[in-house]
Design a protein around this motif. Structure first.
Motif, PDB file in Angstrom:
ATOM      1  N   ILE A  64       9.839   6.125  -4.586  1.00  0.00           N
ATOM      2  CA  ILE A  64       9.852   6.766  -6.185  1.00  0.00           C
ATOM      3  C   ILE A  64      11.361   7.077  -6.576  1.00  0.00           C
ATOM      4  O   ILE A  64      11.575   7.012  -7.689  1.00  0.00           O
ATOM      5  CB  ILE A  64       9.041   7.999  -6.163  1.00  0.00           C
ATOM      6  N   LEU A 104       3.864   2.519  -8.774  1.00  0.00           N
ATOM      7  CA  LEU A 104       3.159   2.109 -10.016  1.00  0.00           C
ATOM      8  C   LEU A 104       2.339   3.387 -10.395  1.00  0.00           C
ATOM      9  O   LEU A 104       2.310   3.444 -11.678  1.00  0.00           O
ATOM     10  CB  LEU A 104       2.540   0.927  -9.853  1.00  0.00           C
ATOM     11  N   ASP A 105       1.714   3.783  -9.426  1.00  0.00           N
ATOM     12  CA  ASP A 105       0.855   4.961  -9.947  1.00  0.00           C
ATOM     13  C   ASP A 105       1.609   6.023 -10.513  1.00  0.00           C
ATOM     14  O   ASP A 105       1.218   6.651 -11.364  1.00  0.00           O
ATOM     15  CB  ASP A 105       0.059   5.599  -8.648  1.00  0.00           C
ATOM     16  N   HIS A 106       2.937   6.569  -9.688  1.00  0.00           N
ATOM     17  CA  HIS A 106       3.667   7.421 -10.149  1.00  0.00           C
ATOM     18  C   HIS A 106       4.181   7.297 -11.647  1.00  0.00           C
ATOM     19  O   HIS A 106       4.096   8.212 -12.422  1.00  0.00           O
ATOM     20  CB  HIS A 106       4.862   7.611  -9.274  1.00  0.00           C
ATOM     21  N   SER A 114       3.100   5.379 -13.842  1.00  0.00           N
ATOM     22  CA  SER A 114       1.900   5.452 -14.881  1.00  0.00           C
ATOM     23  C   SER A 114       1.573   6.833 -15.178  1.00  0.00           C
ATOM     24  O   SER A 114       1.059   7.003 -16.530  1.00  0.00           O
ATOM     25  CB  SER A 114       0.845   4.498 -14.293  1.00  0.00           C
ATOM     26  N   SER A 115       1.480   7.573 -14.060  1.00  0.00           N
ATOM     27  CA  SER A 115       0.672   8.837 -14.469  1.00  0.00           C
ATOM     28  C   SER A 115       1.710   9.670 -15.227  1.00  0.00           C
ATOM     29  O   SER A 115       1.308  10.576 -16.040  1.00  0.00           O
ATOM     30  CB  SER A 115       0.629   9.666 -13.010  1.00  0.00           C
ATOM     31  N   ILE A 122       2.251   0.252  -4.538  1.00  0.00           N
ATOM     32  CA  ILE A 122       1.068   1.129  -5.531  1.00  0.00           C
ATOM     33  C   ILE A 122       1.585   2.313  -5.739  1.00  0.00           C
ATOM     34  O   ILE A 122       1.319   2.980  -7.049  1.00  0.00           O
ATOM     35  CB  ILE A 122       0.105   0.861  -4.676  1.00  0.00           C
ATOM     36  N   PRO A 123       2.163   3.240  -4.873  1.00  0.00           N
ATOM     37  CA  PRO A 123       2.361   4.806  -5.132  1.00  0.00           C
ATOM     38  C   PRO A 123       3.494   4.636  -6.238  1.00  0.00           C
ATOM     39  O   PRO A 123       3.454   5.531  -7.204  1.00  0.00           O
ATOM     40  CB  PRO A 123       3.035   5.138  -3.687  1.00  0.00           C
ATOM     41  N   GLU A 170       0.871  -1.003  -0.108  1.00  0.00           N
ATOM     42  CA  GLU A 170      -0.092   0.076  -0.020  1.00  0.00           C
ATOM     43  C   GLU A 170       0.980   1.230   0.007  1.00  0.00           C
ATOM     44  O   GLU A 170       0.481   2.190  -0.616  1.00  0.00           O
ATOM     45  CB  GLU A 170      -0.941  -0.174   1.283  1.00  0.00           C
ATOM     46  N   LYS A 171       1.941   1.420   0.807  1.00  0.00           N
ATOM     47  CA  LYS A 171       2.791   2.594   0.901  1.00  0.00           C
ATOM     48  C   LYS A 171       4.109   2.470   0.017  1.00  0.00           C
ATOM     49  O   LYS A 171       4.450   3.576  -0.020  1.00  0.00           O
ATOM     50  CB  LYS A 171       3.239   2.826   2.308  1.00  0.00           C
TER      51      LYS A 171
END
Length: 304
Positions: A158, A120-122, A124-125, A117-118, A113-114
């Motif tokens: 990140i 992969l979201d980063h 991807s965006s 996912i952050p 969660e910490k």
């Protein structure tokens, strides 16, 4: 056969896969007589079952394997017979401990969660291209260190930091593996002269030793204070020592804990990260399967 192997050292996994495919799943490699490099490769499920399960006691690793992987010490990967049976029974008992199971679930869930996912979201965006294998190796290295040692090296972030003991583990693993594909006399000469792959192996070994022994020292101090403890595997072992649950002197030594850490890092990092990488690759190359997975997630996991 040796020239073909040396020519393909940089892609040795693909090379062995090709050999196995063209030889019915089992292949006997024969090196020059003076190298002692004769071994059998197999991917046949019946052979694997026979070696690893049904008749495991008939296939001891032996001194040559233990010498090649000496950095793993006397851990379960390097042990045979009674020592292997003792450690297997011990780990089964420890891993079934409800306190450890609860901590393990909480720690890995938190890392997903910490951390995962952050990231992969980063990427991807922003449309950034990343090596998923590297991402998953960072995830599993952090998870194993956290659940075994009680220490989070925070490789998974990140910034993609260059963490010294993670790099050291890579060097140890890669250069220990290298010992299997060159004549023993050659890597022993390199070790004696402190050059080449052996220099990298010993350098990584030293860095990881310092890291693990520091974690062990911290863990013993924490358990003496009796404060709120994370129930990682080391804490579970040390607490059972103090409660008199472990009478074997082997389990009470720092070397046992060190060897345990090295073996569990070897067992948990690349196996899980490779499996996750392959899963994502297969999903990405099979759109119909991806669509069904997304449909199932929306149906069962997402709030309406």
């Amino acid at each position: 056969m040796l020239p073909g192997l040396l020519q393909n050292l940089s892609n040795v996994h693909e090379y062995f896969t090709w050999l196995l495919k063209h030889n019915g799943g089992t292949f006997e490699f024969k090196g020059p007589w003076f190298t002692g490099m004769n071994f059998v490769l197999t991917s046949d499920p019946m052979n694997v079952h026979n070696i690893c399960s049904k008749n495991f006691s008939n296939y001891p690793k032996g001194p040559e394997f233990q010498e090649a992987f000496e950095s793993l010490g006397d851990g379960i990967f390097n042990s045979d017979h009674d020592s292997w049976g003792f450690q297997r029974k011990l780990f089964h008992t420890l891993l079934k401990d409800n306190r450890y199971k609860a901590f393990f679930e909480e720690a890995v869930k938190g890392k997903v969660e910490k951390g995962l996912i952050p990231i992969l979201d980063h990427v991807s965006s922003l449309g950034i291209e990343v090596d998923l294998r590297d991402v998953f190796q960072r995830f599993t290295f952090d998870s194993v260190c956290l659940t075994v040692l009680g220490h989070d090296p925070n490789c998974l972030s990140i910034e993609f930091p260059n963490v010294a003991h993670s790099k050291a583990f890579n060097e140890m693993e890669e250069n220990s593996f290298y010992r299997h594909f060159v004549p023993k006399r050659w890597w022993k000469l390199q070790r004696k002269l402190q050059i080449g792959s052996e220099k990298k192996l010993l350098r990584g070994w030293k860095v990881l030793d310092e890291f693990v022994y520091e974690c062990i020292s911290t863990k013993r101090k924490e358990t003496l204070k009796k404060e709120e403890l994370k129930m990682d595997l080391f804490t579970t072992i040390v607490m059972e020592e103090e409660e008199g649950e472990m009478n074997d002197k082997i389990t009470k030594s720092n070397k046992f804990l060190r060897d345990t850490a090295f073996n569990l890092l070897a067992a948990g990092r690349d196996t899980v990260s490779s499996g996750l990488t392959w899963l994502f690759w297969l999903v990405a190359t099979h759109p119909l399967v991806e669509a069904k997975i997304l449909e199932e997630i929306k149906e069962h996991l997402l709030d309406n």
